[in-house]
Design a protein around this motif. Structure first.
Motif, PDB file in Angstrom:
ATOM      1  N   THR A  93      -0.235  -7.259  -0.049  1.00  0.00           N
ATOM      2  CA  THR A  93      -0.180  -5.860  -0.484  1.00  0.00           C
ATOM      3  C   THR A  93       1.194  -5.524  -1.050  1.00  0.00           C
ATOM      4  O   THR A  93       1.310  -4.872  -2.092  1.00  0.00           O
ATOM      5  CB  THR A  93      -0.507  -4.937   0.701  1.00  0.00           C
ATOM      6  OG1 THR A  93      -1.797  -5.260   1.213  1.00  0.00           O
ATOM      7  CG2 THR A  93      -0.503  -3.481   0.267  1.00  0.00           C
ATOM      8  N   ASP A  94       2.240  -5.978  -0.356  1.00  0.00           N
ATOM      9  CA  ASP A  94       3.593  -5.744  -0.871  1.00  0.00           C
ATOM     10  C   ASP A  94       3.808  -6.455  -2.202  1.00  0.00           C
ATOM     11  O   ASP A  94       4.449  -5.913  -3.126  1.00  0.00           O
ATOM     12  CB  ASP A  94       4.617  -6.217   0.156  1.00  0.00           C
ATOM     13  CG  ASP A  94       4.558  -5.426   1.458  1.00  0.00           C
ATOM     14  OD1 ASP A  94       4.029  -4.295   1.420  1.00  0.00           O
ATOM     15  OD2 ASP A  94       5.007  -5.947   2.494  1.00  0.00           O
ATOM     16  N   ALA A  97       2.049  -4.487  -4.949  1.00  0.00           N
ATOM     17  CA  ALA A  97       2.823  -3.289  -5.290  1.00  0.00           C
ATOM     18  C   ALA A  97       4.029  -3.638  -6.155  1.00  0.00           C
ATOM     19  O   ALA A  97       4.347  -2.926  -7.128  1.00  0.00           O
ATOM     20  CB  ALA A  97       3.266  -2.585  -4.011  1.00  0.00           C
ATOM     21  N   MET A  98       4.695  -4.740  -5.849  1.00  0.00           N
ATOM     22  CA  MET A  98       5.837  -5.157  -6.655  1.00  0.00           C
ATOM     23  C   MET A  98       5.409  -5.546  -8.060  1.00  0.00           C
ATOM     24  O   MET A  98       6.071  -5.200  -9.057  1.00  0.00           O
ATOM     25  CB  MET A  98       6.550  -6.323  -5.959  1.00  0.00           C
ATOM     26  CG  MET A  98       7.802  -6.794  -6.677  1.00  0.00           C
ATOM     27  SD  MET A  98       8.577  -8.195  -5.821  1.00  0.00           S
ATOM     28  CE  MET A  98       7.261  -9.420  -5.958  1.00  0.00           C
ATOM     29  N   GLN A 100       2.817  -4.421  -9.633  1.00  0.00           N
ATOM     30  CA  GLN A 100       2.469  -3.187 -10.343  1.00  0.00           C
ATOM     31  C   GLN A 100       3.711  -2.488 -10.879  1.00  0.00           C
ATOM     32  O   GLN A 100       3.709  -1.989 -12.012  1.00  0.00           O
ATOM     33  CB  GLN A 100       1.705  -2.253  -9.399  1.00  0.00           C
ATOM     34  CG  GLN A 100       0.268  -2.684  -9.130  1.00  0.00           C
ATOM     35  CD  GLN A 100      -0.437  -1.751  -8.166  1.00  0.00           C
ATOM     36  OE1 GLN A 100       0.207  -0.927  -7.514  1.00  0.00           O
ATOM     37  NE2 GLN A 100      -1.740  -1.873  -8.068  1.00  0.00           N
ATOM     38  N   GLU A 101       4.768  -2.476 -10.084  1.00  0.00           N
ATOM     39  CA  GLU A 101       6.013  -1.848 -10.534  1.00  0.00           C
ATOM     40  C   GLU A 101       6.573  -2.590 -11.751  1.00  0.00           C
ATOM     41  O   GLU A 101       7.037  -1.973 -12.718  1.00  0.00           O
ATOM     42  CB  GLU A 101       7.029  -1.854  -9.396  1.00  0.00           C
ATOM     43  CG  GLU A 101       6.683  -0.926  -8.240  1.00  0.00           C
ATOM     44  CD  GLU A 101       6.858   0.541  -8.606  1.00  0.00           C
ATOM     45  OE1 GLU A 101       7.595   0.827  -9.577  1.00  0.00           O
ATOM     46  OE2 GLU A 101       6.243   1.388  -7.935  1.00  0.00           O
ATOM     47  N   ARG A 112       1.501   5.357 -12.118  1.00  0.00           N
ATOM     48  CA  ARG A 112       1.863   5.139 -10.718  1.00  0.00           C
ATOM     49  C   ARG A 112       1.522   6.345  -9.863  1.00  0.00           C
ATOM     50  O   ARG A 112       1.049   6.205  -8.727  1.00  0.00           O
ATOM     51  CB  ARG A 112       3.358   4.812 -10.611  1.00  0.00           C
ATOM     52  CG  ARG A 112       3.707   3.386 -10.992  1.00  0.00           C
ATOM     53  CD  ARG A 112       5.100   3.033 -10.495  1.00  0.00           C
ATOM     54  NE  ARG A 112       6.113   3.821 -11.192  1.00  0.00           N
ATOM     55  CZ  ARG A 112       6.723   3.436 -12.312  1.00  0.00           C
ATOM     56  NH1 ARG A 112       6.410   2.282 -12.864  1.00  0.00           N
ATOM     57  NH2 ARG A 112       7.648   4.193 -12.866  1.00  0.00           N
ATOM     58  N   ILE A 115      -2.124   6.218  -9.251  1.00  0.00           N
ATOM     59  CA  ILE A 115      -2.459   5.173  -8.278  1.00  0.00           C
ATOM     60  C   ILE A 115      -2.116   5.631  -6.860  1.00  0.00           C
ATOM     61  O   ILE A 115      -2.880   5.414  -5.909  1.00  0.00           O
ATOM     62  CB  ILE A 115      -1.715   3.867  -8.623  1.00  0.00           C
ATOM     63  CG1 ILE A 115      -2.278   3.278  -9.917  1.00  0.00           C
ATOM     64  CG2 ILE A 115      -1.843   2.857  -7.485  1.00  0.00           C
ATOM     65  CD1 ILE A 115      -1.524   2.046 -10.389  1.00  0.00           C
ATOM     66  N   ASP A 116      -0.948   6.273  -6.703  1.00  0.00           N
ATOM     67  CA  ASP A 116      -0.552   6.762  -5.377  1.00  0.00           C
ATOM     68  C   ASP A 116      -1.534   7.814  -4.860  1.00  0.00           C
ATOM     69  O   ASP A 116      -1.906   7.808  -3.676  1.00  0.00           O
ATOM     70  CB  ASP A 116       0.858   7.344  -5.443  1.00  0.00           C
ATOM     71  CG  ASP A 116       1.906   6.279  -5.721  1.00  0.00           C
ATOM     72  OD1 ASP A 116       1.620   5.092  -5.480  1.00  0.00           O
ATOM     73  OD2 ASP A 116       2.998   6.642  -6.201  1.00  0.00           O
ATOM     74  N   SER A 119      -4.725   6.098  -3.866  1.00  0.00           N
ATOM     75  CA  SER A 119      -4.574   5.305  -2.649  1.00  0.00           C
ATOM     76  C   SER A 119      -4.605   6.181  -1.409  1.00  0.00           C
ATOM     77  O   SER A 119      -5.079   5.769  -0.342  1.00  0.00           O
ATOM     78  CB  SER A 119      -3.270   4.505  -2.702  1.00  0.00           C
ATOM     79  OG  SER A 119      -2.142   5.375  -2.743  1.00  0.00           O
ATOM     80  N   THR A 125      -3.160   3.596   1.732  1.00  0.00           N
ATOM     81  CA  THR A 125      -1.766   3.721   2.150  1.00  0.00           C
ATOM     82  C   THR A 125      -1.640   4.684   3.325  1.00  0.00           C
ATOM     83  O   THR A 125      -2.506   5.543   3.550  1.00  0.00           O
ATOM     84  CB  THR A 125      -0.902   4.233   0.987  1.00  0.00           C
ATOM     85  OG1 THR A 125      -1.397   5.507   0.562  1.00  0.00           O
ATOM     86  CG2 THR A 125      -0.949   3.263  -0.168  1.00  0.00           C
ATOM     87  N   LEU A 254      -5.692  -2.937   1.446  1.00  0.00           N
ATOM     88  CA  LEU A 254      -6.516  -3.030   0.247  1.00  0.00           C
ATOM     89  C   LEU A 254      -7.980  -3.195   0.614  1.00  0.00           C
ATOM     90  O   LEU A 254      -8.337  -3.944   1.534  1.00  0.00           O
ATOM     91  CB  LEU A 254      -6.060  -4.208  -0.614  1.00  0.00           C
ATOM     92  CG  LEU A 254      -4.654  -4.070  -1.223  1.00  0.00           C
ATOM     93  CD1 LEU A 254      -4.322  -5.303  -2.051  1.00  0.00           C
ATOM     94  CD2 LEU A 254      -4.578  -2.823  -2.095  1.00  0.00           C
TER      95      LEU A 254
END
Length: 297
Positions: A93-94, A97-98, A100-101, A112, A115-116, A119, A125, A254
Motif C-alpha cells: 500500500t505504501d 501511494a509512492m 501514485q505520487e 490526488r 483519490i483521497d 479512499s 484509509t 486496498l
C-alpha cells in the motif's frame, strides 16, 4: 390409621430392637480385630477407588491432548502467516501511494484530492476527526445459567444503529475497531455478532466521524433513536452516547477488484417515469433494510 399407630407405638424396627436387647444382655456377637481391620481395609479400598476414578475422569485422554496441541500449533502458524500477509499488504500500500505520487507529479493535485476523497468513502484509509461514540452493552441476566437472547445486543440492533448513523450524515463508521465499508455485512453466528466475519462481543462500541451535534439530533428524530430507546427501556440494554472531539478509525487497506468493465452507454436502461433524477442511494449495511424489530420479522 393402624400403620400410623404402630409407628407411633413402636418407632424402632423389631429386628433392631432385638439386636439392641442382645447387645445389652451381653449375648450379641462381639466385634473382633479382624472384623475391624476388614472394615478399615474396605473403607480405604473404596476411598482409593473413588479417588482413582475421579482423577481418570478429570484427566484428558491422550488423543484429546494430541488434538489440542495440533490445533494450537495450527492456530499459531496461521496467525503468523496472517501477520506476515498483513505486513506485506501494508508495504505494498505504501509502495502504491509512492508510485501514485511519482506518476501524478505536481500537476495531479486535483486527481490526488479525488483519490483521497474516494479512499475515505471506500474505507481504505484511516480517518481522524470529531464524531459520536455509541456503546451498547448486554442487559444483566437474573439467571446466568439460562441466558435470554432478548437481553443481548443482536446483529439487527447494530444494523439499525449503523444505518441510522449513515442517514444522519456520518462520514466513516467503525464497530469495535472494524471499519465499515460498502461491502460490510453484520450477521450473527450463535451468541456472537460478526462484522465482516470478525466475531465481536459486548460491549459494542460504534464510532462515527462527522458532525456530532447534527448526527445526534438526526439520530434522535429517526427510527434508530426510537429503537435505541426501546432497547434501553424494554430490554434493559445499556445505551451510552457521547460526543468526541477526536476519533481515530482504522482503514481496511486496498480492496481486491474482482471484476470491472466500462458500461455501454447505449445499453443503459432508461430511468422509469417518476423515479427521480439521479439521487444517490442511501448506504445500508447488508441484510438490514427494513429490519426494525428484534424478533427478525
Amino acid at each position: 390409621m393402624t400403620l400410623l399407630t404402630e409407628v407411633y407405638r413402636r418407632p424402632l424396627d423389631p429386628g433392631y430392637a432385638e439386636a439392641t436387647a442382645r447387645r445389652a444382655a451381653g449375648t450379641g456377637p462381639r466385634r473382633t480385630w479382624r472384623s475391624t481391620a476388614g472394615l478399615v481395609a474396605l473403607a480405604m479400598g473404596l476411598g482409593l477407588g473413588a479417588t482413582a476414578a475421579t482423577l481418570a475422569l478429570r484427566q484428558p485422554a491422550g488423543a484429546v491432548l494430541a488434538a489440542r496441541e495440533l490445533l494450537e500449533a495450527q492456530i499459531e502458524q496461521r496467525s503468523s502467516e496472517a501477520d506476515d500477509v498483513q505486513a506485506e499488504i501494508t508495504a505494498m500500500t505504501d509502495e502504491i501511494a509512492m508510485l501514485q505520487e511519482e506518476l501524478l507529479g505536481d500537476e495531479g493535485q486535483s486527481v490526488r484530492d479525488e483519490i483521497d476523497a474516494d479512499s475515505v468513502q471506500s474505507g481504505v484509509t484511516a480517518v481522524t476527526g470529531p464524531g459520536l461514540r455509541l456503546e451498547l452493552t448486554d442487559a444483566p441476566s437474573d439467571n446466568p445459567d439460562e441466558e435470554d437472547p432478548e437481553l443481548r445486543v443482536q446483529d439487527v440492533d447494530l444494523q439499525v444503529v449503523v444505518n441510522g448513523l449513515w442517514a444522519a450524515g456520518a462520514e466513516a463508521i467503525a464497530v469495535n475497531g472494524q471499519r465499515l465499508t460498502a461491502m460490510t455485512a453484520i450477521r450473527s453466528a450463535g451468541d456472537a455478532v460478526l462484522v465482516d466475519l470478525v466475531a465481536l462481543s459486548s460491549p459494542y462500541t460504534v464510532e462515527a466521524v462527522g458532525d456530532a451535534a447534527g448526527m445526534q439530533t438526526e439520530l434522535a428524530r429517526a427510527s434508530a433513536g426510537q429503537h435505541l430507546a426501546t432497547l434501553r427501556t424494554t430490554y434493559g440494554i445499556g445505551v451510552q452516547m457521547t460526543s468526541q472531539s477526536r476519533l481515530e478509525l482504522p482503514g481496511t487497506g486496498l480492496v481486491t477488484l474482482h471484476e470491472a468493465g466500462v458500461p455501454d452507454a447505449s445499453a443503459a436502461p432508461e430511468p422509469e417515469a417518476g423515479a427521480g433524477g439521479g439521487a444517490p442511494e442511501q448506504r445500508l449495511v447488508a441484510g438490514s433494510a427494513g429490519q426494525t424489530r428484534r424478533d427478525g420479522t
